[in-house]
Design an enzyme around this catalytic site. Structure first.
Site, PDB file in Angstrom:
ATOM      1  N   CYS A   4       7.888  -6.053  16.292  1.00  0.00           N
ATOM      2  CA  CYS A   4       6.682  -5.799  17.063  1.00  0.00           C
ATOM      3  C   CYS A   4       6.625  -4.345  17.476  1.00  0.00           C
ATOM      4  CB  CYS A   4       6.692  -6.677  18.311  1.00  0.00           C
ATOM      5  SG  CYS A   4       7.080  -8.382  17.927  1.00  0.00           S
ATOM      6  N   ARG A  29       3.531  -2.122  12.755  1.00  0.00           N
ATOM      7  CA  ARG A  29       4.773  -2.867  12.997  1.00  0.00           C
ATOM      8  C   ARG A  29       4.526  -4.370  13.145  1.00  0.00           C
ATOM      9  NH1 ARG A  29       8.812   0.607  14.654  1.00  0.00           N
ATOM     10  NH2 ARG A  29      10.026  -1.158  15.352  1.00  0.00           N
ATOM     11  N   TRP A  72       4.304  -9.480  15.715  1.00  0.00           N
ATOM     12  CA  TRP A  72       4.494 -10.057  14.374  1.00  0.00           C
ATOM     13  C   TRP A  72       5.307 -11.314  14.628  1.00  0.00           C
ATOM     14  CZ3 TRP A  72       8.308 -11.577  10.971  1.00  0.00           C
ATOM     15  CH2 TRP A  72       7.950 -11.668   9.627  1.00  0.00           C
ATOM     16  N   ASN A  98      10.769  -7.222  21.634  1.00  0.00           N
ATOM     17  CA  ASN A  98      10.841  -7.076  20.178  1.00  0.00           C
ATOM     18  C   ASN A  98      12.212  -7.568  19.737  1.00  0.00           C
ATOM     19  OD1 ASN A  98      10.784  -6.256  17.535  1.00  0.00           O
ATOM     20  ND2 ASN A  98      10.675  -4.056  17.971  1.00  0.00           N
ATOM     21  N   GLY A  99      12.243  -8.475  18.769  1.00  0.00           N
ATOM     22  CA  GLY A  99      13.522  -9.009  18.284  1.00  0.00           C
ATOM     23  C   GLY A  99      13.530 -10.521  18.347  1.00  0.00           C
ATOM     24  N   GLU A 465       9.685  -1.774  -8.485  1.00  0.00           N
ATOM     25  CA  GLU A 465       8.944  -1.143  -7.391  1.00  0.00           C
ATOM     26  C   GLU A 465       7.433  -1.275  -7.613  1.00  0.00           C
ATOM     27  OE1 GLU A 465       9.158  -0.336  -4.556  1.00  0.00           O
ATOM     28  OE2 GLU A 465       7.701   1.216  -4.107  1.00  0.00           O
ATOM     29  N   LYS A 469       4.809  -3.126  -5.052  1.00  0.00           N
ATOM     30  CA  LYS A 469       3.607  -2.477  -4.495  1.00  0.00           C
ATOM     31  C   LYS A 469       2.379  -3.348  -4.759  1.00  0.00           C
ATOM     32  CE  LYS A 469       4.938  -0.232  -2.284  1.00  0.00           C
ATOM     33  NZ  LYS A 469       6.318   0.090  -2.201  1.00  0.00           N
ATOM     34  N   GLU A 472       2.519  -6.650  -2.615  1.00  0.00           N
ATOM     35  CA  GLU A 472       2.353  -6.602  -1.160  1.00  0.00           C
ATOM     36  C   GLU A 472       0.978  -6.161  -0.711  1.00  0.00           C
ATOM     37  OE1 GLU A 472       5.328  -4.288   0.959  1.00  0.00           O
ATOM     38  OE2 GLU A 472       5.319  -2.751  -0.568  1.00  0.00           O
ATOM     39  N   HIS A 488      14.160 -13.935 -22.859  1.00  0.00           N
ATOM     40  CA  HIS A 488      15.129 -14.887 -22.301  1.00  0.00           C
ATOM     41  C   HIS A 488      14.459 -15.846 -21.314  1.00  0.00           C
ATOM     42  CE1 HIS A 488      18.421 -12.905 -24.293  1.00  0.00           C
ATOM     43  NE2 HIS A 488      17.926 -11.750 -23.878  1.00  0.00           N
ATOM     44  N   LYS A 582       5.953  -3.209   9.038  1.00  0.00           N
ATOM     45  CA  LYS A 582       6.571  -2.007   8.479  1.00  0.00           C
ATOM     46  C   LYS A 582       8.075  -1.978   8.678  1.00  0.00           C
ATOM     47  CE  LYS A 582       6.529   2.224   6.794  1.00  0.00           C
ATOM     48  NZ  LYS A 582       6.439   2.314   5.330  1.00  0.00           N
TER      49      LYS A 582
HETATM   50  O1  M6R Z   1      12.470   1.342   6.444  1.00  0.00           O
HETATM   51  P1  M6R Z   1      13.200   0.877   5.234  1.00  0.00           P
HETATM   52  O2  M6R Z   1      13.082   1.853   4.098  1.00  0.00           O
HETATM   53  O3  M6R Z   1      14.606   0.504   5.497  1.00  0.00           O
HETATM   54  O4  M6R Z   1      12.426  -0.438   4.788  1.00  0.00           O
HETATM   55  C1  M6R Z   1      12.919  -1.266   3.787  1.00  0.00           C
HETATM   56  C2  M6R Z   1      11.895  -2.282   3.372  1.00  0.00           C
HETATM   57  O5  M6R Z   1      11.582  -3.132   4.429  1.00  0.00           O
HETATM   58  C3  M6R Z   1      10.599  -1.628   2.872  1.00  0.00           C
HETATM   59  O6  M6R Z   1      10.840  -0.750   1.831  1.00  0.00           O
HETATM   60  C4  M6R Z   1       9.611  -2.713   2.410  1.00  0.00           C
HETATM   61  O7  M6R Z   1      10.089  -3.352   1.267  1.00  0.00           O
HETATM   62  C5  M6R Z   1       8.231  -2.107   2.169  1.00  0.00           C
HETATM   63  N1  M6R Z   1       7.226  -3.002   2.607  1.00  0.00           N
HETATM   64  C6  M6R Z   1       7.977  -1.803   0.746  1.00  0.00           C
HETATM   65  O8  M6R Z   1       6.742  -1.250   0.488  1.00  0.00           O
END
Ligand code: M6R
Length: 587
Positions: A4, A29, A72, A98-99, A465, A469, A472, A488, A582
């Site tokens: 959060c 966040r 969140w 938060n947590g 990657e 992208k 998400e 396979h 995030k």
């Molecule tokens: O802040 P960080 O780089 O440690 O975050 C790691 C992942 O949570 C972050 O890369 C996540 O996969 C993103 N949403 C990817 O776009």
């Protein structure tokens, strides 16, 4: 309570307004619901809403002190009752959290008979403090006692009608004090404080702080002795944390990438050399990271193998523990993280350090938990990254690893040249006409049920990657594969018109990846070739100039842009994808 955003001020002209604007900056966040409580006319008043922040002002009275939260959800659904701040039975105490309080079920038993408005673990803490205040007359001490009872990685901020200060406690989740004499503030991140102050104190795990307009007193939970913390100066600008005229942070951050790479080529050579030396010296070397950062680590694994002939393993943060037998005093743990707050990455580093290993981190946020935990840090200096989808931090990490790999081979200048080539290639991709074509492709494929992305060698992590992208931000099912793996099993999923992105750079993977793509085409798939040269088997062609070992950088940028335009074509907000936050500060 999950991942959060927390924002609080102790002495503002209009606390509600300032907190609302702080929360907007922290919405990345968490954005399930939000809430603010202010102290107005000696009483606490609050406003809470589910969904994103859709208002431009609050309906709260003008007041000086207040706390706010974007949520969140982890415990309890997205309801007003579960939104923060939470109140005690008297309505005099408000708490944001938060947590996750791991032992909340045990603690809940201690507040039997209290009136709970929702189902969160957070609310229980507010009631425990209420109970404690019956005997302990000092809010700071009462919070201290209660926080000691909690288990897990958390951050709490408490405001009480009868006390002229806020109490902030940290057992894991980030909390930053914005030092502004006469008006001290609190937040979950540095970027949201930039418009107020550049002087910050990062609370450490196990610390609790009393914060009033002119007072910052920090103690540990277990002692009454004051801790003198270092005030750090942040060199990010408020502008660097804004959209700067772009419609979304994601696009702005994609466009930041040429200057991020230029900066790395110009200023990171020395640190990359040091990293190379540390790798050469160590026995077992593990790069640990999560999500996009873990794909940067996997790319690093290929780059170290290919350029430096060195085995450097990559591991996902949450899986690292299973390598226990290989981590010892001769090991090196290289942690990669944009935020520096990802719990699984942090835990991995702690785990490695506990076994005597050295820890070096590549991290974007100065002063973050990972920065402070590591023996050495290489800052990515990519500027604030606010979009949930990580873009520029990925490129920065890969570029630094590439430089380190070249440094080990005593060819750092060549690494610099390659990064400059990649920068030029990215500029071409970001050109108006190229972007227009990507937009057209996105419109064409916006209804696709799934997409496949193929690569070999270092283009395999690029494929992973790219798929992440696309998934998400556009919610299209996308899978990245090592092209050789297709037959396979995966090929069973290909049918008529399944779009398939193929990374076919000018390296040893070219011929094999093209034959993998042919297998897809033979089954009706449509091939979108990302390559330095056209190929008759491409149905669509996205040119990417050859940049040697750094071609992965522009290749990934093409995928970032396509993902962004797919999200727009589907009417989605790429900056705030559903179900995501995030900073992943819970396990
Ligand atoms: O802040 P960080 O780089 O440690 O975050 C790691 C992942 O949570 C972050 O890369 C996540 O996969 C993103 N949403 C990817 O776009």
């Amino acid at each position: 309570m999950g991942m959060c955003g927390i924002f609080a001020t102790t002495n503002d002209q209009d606390a509600g307004k300032t907190i609302l604007s702080g929360l907007k900056k922290l919405e990345y966040r968490g954005y399930d619901s939000w809430g603010i409580a202010v102290k107005g006319g000696g009483k606490l008043r609050s406003q809470k809403q589910t969904g994103r922040i859709a208002v431009s002002k609050t309906n709260l009275p003008k007041s000086k002190m207040g706390i706010g939260h974007t949520r969140w959800a982890t415990h309890g659904g997205v309801t007003i009752g579960n939104a923060h701040p939470h109140f005690d039975c008297t309505g005099k105490l408000a708490l944001i959290h938060n947590g996750i309080v791991d032992n909340y079920q045990d603690l809940e038993k201690k507040v039997k008979g209290h009136e709970l408005a929702g189902e969160t673990d957070s609310e229980i803490i507010a009631h425990l403090i209420e109970k404690e205040l019956k005997t302990e007359k000092d809010l700071f001490l009462a919070v201290k006692k209660v926080v000691r009872l909690t288990e897990g990685y958390n951050a709490f901020v408490v405001m009480h009608q009868d006390f002229p200060y806020l109490v902030a406690a940290k057992t894991g989740s980030p909390l930053v004090i914005g030092v502004k004499p006469g008006e001290n503030l609190l937040s979950s991140d540095v970027a949201s404080l930039l418009g107020h102050t550049k002087q910050v104190i990062f609370l450490e795990d196990g610390q609790i702080a009393k914060i009033a307009p002119d007072v910052i007193r920090i103690e540990s939970y277990t002692s009454a002795k004051e801790i003198k913390s270092v005030v750090q100066t942040i060199n990010w600008t408020a502008k660097s944390a804004s959209k700067s005229g772009f419609p979304h942070f994601m696009l702005k951050e994609i466009y930041d990438q040429p200057s991020v790479l230029t900066n790395i080529a110009e200023s990171k050579v020395k640190e990359a050399r040091e990293l190379g030396k540390a790798i050469a010296k160590a026995k077992n070397i593990f790069m640990v990271a999560c999500g996009t950062a873990s794909y940067a680590a996997l790319a690093g694994q290929y780059l170290f193998a290919g350029i430096a002939g060195k085995q450097v393993n990559s591991a996902i943060g949450s899986e690292f523990y299973y390598y226990d037998g290989f981590i010892n005093t001769r090991s090196l743990c290289i942690a990669l993280s944009q935020s520096g707050e990802t719990i699984d990455t942090l835990q991995s580093v702690k785990f490695a350090k506990d076994r005597g290993a050295k820890a070096i981190s590549l991290v974007n946020v100065k002063g973050s938990s990972l920065d402070r935990l590591s023996d050495e840090t290489i800052l990515l200096t990519a500027g604030p990254e606010k979009a949930v989808a990580s873009t520029k931090a990925f490129l920065a990490k890969v570029a630094i690893l590439l430089l380190a790999a070249h440094a080990m081979n005593r060819k750092t200048p060549h690494g610099v040249i390659e990064i400059k080539q990649a920068t030029r290639a990215i500029r071409r991709i970001l050109d108006f006409k190229y972007q227009k074509y990507l937009k057209k492709l996105a419109v064409k494929f916006k209804h696709s049920h799934s997409m496949f992305i193929l690569g070999r060698g270092v283009s395999y992590p690029a494929a992973l990657e790219a798929a992440l992208k696309i998934k998400e931000v556009s919610y299209i099912h996308a899978e990245g594969f090592a092209a050789g793996e297709l037959k396979h099993g995966v090929i069973a999923l290909v049918n008529q018109n399944t779009p398939c992105l193929v990374f076919a750079p000018n390296d040893e993977t070219y011929r094999d990846v093209i034959s993998g793509a042919m297998e897809v085409k033979a089954r009706g798939g449509l091939i979108i070739g990302i390559s330095h040269k056209p190929n008759p088997m491409f149905d669509f062609y996205l040119p990417v100039p050859d940049s040697g070992n750094s071609t992965i950088l522009p290749n990934v940028v093409v995928a970032q842009c396509l993902a962004y335009y797919l999200a727009l074509a589907r009417g989605l907000d790429p900056d705030m994808p559903r179900n995501l936050a995030k900073s992943v500060t819970v396990k």
